[in-house]
Motif scaffolding. Structure first.
Motif, short mmCIF file in Angstrom:
data_model
loop_
_atom_site.label_atom_id
_atom_site.label_comp_id
_atom_site.label_asym_id
_atom_site.label_seq_id
_atom_site.Cartn_x
_atom_site.Cartn_y
_atom_site.Cartn_z
N LEU A 132 0.65 -1.41 0.12
CA LEU A 132 0.03 0.14 0.14
C LEU A 132 0.87 1.30 0.05
CD1 LEU A 132 -2.73 1.50 0.35
CD2 LEU A 132 -2.42 1.30 2.89
N CYS A 133 0.61 2.26 -0.99
CA CYS A 133 1.21 3.61 -0.92
C CYS A 133 0.08 4.57 -0.54
CB CYS A 133 1.91 3.89 -2.24
SG CYS A 133 2.35 5.35 -2.13
N ALA A 134 0.32 5.46 0.13
CA ALA A 134 -0.57 6.76 0.55
C ALA A 134 0.09 7.84 0.54
CB ALA A 134 -1.21 6.20 1.85
N GLN A 135 -0.63 8.81 0.10
CA GLN A 135 -0.13 10.09 0.18
C GLN A 135 -1.27 11.18 0.26
OE1 GLN A 135 -0.89 12.79 -2.55
NE2 GLN A 135 -2.25 11.50 -3.81
N ASP A 136 -0.87 12.17 1.26
CA ASP A 136 -1.86 13.27 1.77
C ASP A 136 -1.55 14.54 1.20
OD1 ASP A 136 -0.37 13.66 5.12
OD2 ASP A 136 0.56 13.74 3.04
N MET A 137 -0.87 14.65 -0.04
CA MET A 137 -0.43 16.01 -0.58
C MET A 137 -1.55 16.37 -1.74
SD MET A 137 3.63 15.41 -0.34
CE MET A 137 3.61 13.77 -0.95
N ASN A 138 -2.56 15.58 -1.97
CA ASN A 138 -3.22 15.89 -3.09
C ASN A 138 -2.66 15.60 -4.65
OD1 ASN A 138 -6.04 16.33 -4.15
ND2 ASN A 138 -5.27 18.48 -4.67
N HIS A 139 -1.56 14.74 -4.50
CA HIS A 139 -0.75 14.55 -5.76
C HIS A 139 -1.69 13.74 -6.77
CE1 HIS A 139 3.27 15.34 -4.03
NE2 HIS A 139 2.68 16.32 -3.99
N GLU A 140 -1.55 14.22 -8.05
CA GLU A 140 -2.25 13.41 -8.96
C GLU A 140 -1.44 12.22 -9.72
OE1 GLU A 140 -5.05 15.30 -9.58
OE2 GLU A 140 -5.78 13.57 -10.56
N TYR A 141 -0.41 12.38 -9.79
CA TYR A 141 0.35 11.09 -10.36
C TYR A 141 0.86 10.50 -9.32
CZ TYR A 141 0.19 13.31 -15.14
OH TYR A 141 -0.18 13.86 -16.27
N MET A 142 0.87 9.11 -9.33
CA MET A 142 1.74 8.11 -8.66
C MET A 142 2.28 7.02 -9.38
SD MET A 142 -1.07 7.87 -5.27
CE MET A 142 0.23 7.26 -4.23
N TYR A 143 3.40 6.49 -8.71
CA TYR A 143 4.29 5.66 -9.38
C TYR A 143 4.64 4.52 -8.27
CZ TYR A 143 5.15 9.71 -12.17
OH TYR A 143 4.76 11.11 -12.79
N TRP A 144 4.91 3.25 -8.96
CA TRP A 144 5.65 2.30 -8.33
C TRP A 144 7.07 1.75 -9.06
CZ3 TRP A 144 5.21 0.43 -3.49
CH2 TRP A 144 4.00 0.53 -2.98
N TYR A 145 8.29 1.80 -8.29
CA TYR A 145 9.29 1.44 -8.87
C TYR A 145 9.93 0.28 -7.85
CZ TYR A 145 9.63 6.24 -10.71
OH TYR A 145 9.55 7.27 -11.54
N ARG A 146 10.93 -0.48 -8.55
CA ARG A 146 11.90 -1.53 -7.80
C ARG A 146 12.96 -1.00 -7.90
NH1 ARG A 146 11.32 -7.34 -9.94
NH2 ARG A 146 13.55 -7.60 -9.08
#
Lengths: 110, 115
Positions: free
Chosen positions: B22-36
């Motif tokens: 799970l990834c959560a952000q509280d900055m009202n960001h539009e784009y989100m990403y998953w990296y390895r």
């Protein structure tokens, strides 16, 4: 396609000496270039970016980077390194999708 | 603001097991990403999302699925874990269009070991 290359796996410098971490890029069109730093067991932190404008970009913690279009380079520099600068440094290129280099481990010895 | 948070911090799985990061952000960001992140390979993009309800494949999407049902959350799923998925996983997000939209903010990472 876009990519960056970091030709040095490791850079070792003495505290107080200048620090340079090299990065070259390949991209069609105008590049958006970034440097991020990663301290042990932490996420990446943004240092600086080049989008447009002056070729010399100043960032956090006294770091700066010089954009050189003819050499397709974006080297990270710090005039006087600190032991606390020891970390893993990543160069990246892209706009909303980034391509990262393999990283350069910087060790600053006291 | 907590910024970008990731759950769990560390997990050990057996081959074939499934799990969700799970990834959560509280900055009202539009784009989100998953990296390895793997040694000597930098960060590689797995999947990303340009807004709630949207997802897209990145550079290394095979073996992973994602969902973005809420703007603040971005889930990464492994349906049948393999040892090759042993890695450190980072989530990141970027602000809405405007000043600073291109700068990514990273979470602290999830270390995954698949036995």
């Amino acid at each position: 396609a876009q990519s960056v290359a970091q030709p040095e796996d490791q850079v070792n410098v003495a505290e107080g000496n200048p620090l340079t971490v090299k990065c070259t890029y390949s991209v069609s069109g105008n590049p958006y270039l970034f440097w991020y730093v990663q301290y042990p067991n932490r996420g990446l932190q943004f240092l600086l970016k080049y989008i447009t404008g002056d070729n010399l970009v100043k960032g956090s913690y006294g770091f700066e980077a010089e954009f050189n279009k003819s050499q397709t380079s974006f080297h990270l520099k710090k005039p006087s390194a600190l032991v606390s600068d020891s970390a893993l440094y990543f160069c990246a290129v892209g706009d909303y999708k980034l391509s990262f280099g393999a990283g350069t481990t910087v060790t600053v010895r006291a | 603001n907590a910024g970008v948070t990731q759950t769990p911090k560390f997990r050990v799985l057996k081959t074939g097991q499934s799990m969700t990061l799970l990834c959560a952000q509280d900055m009202n960001h539009e784009y989100m990403y998953w990296y390895r992140q793997d040694p000597g390979m930098g960060l590689r993009l797995i999947h990303y999302s340009v807004g709630e309800g949207t997802t897209a494949k990145g550079e290394v999407p095979d073996g992973y699925n994602v969902s973005r049902l809420k703007k603040q959350n971005f889930l990464l799923g492994l349906e049948s874990a393999a040892p090759s998925q042993t890695s450190v996983y980072f989530c990141a997000s970027t602000p809405p269009q405007g000043i600073g939209w291109e700068t990514q903010y990273f979470g602290p990472g999830t270390r995954l070991l698949v036995l």
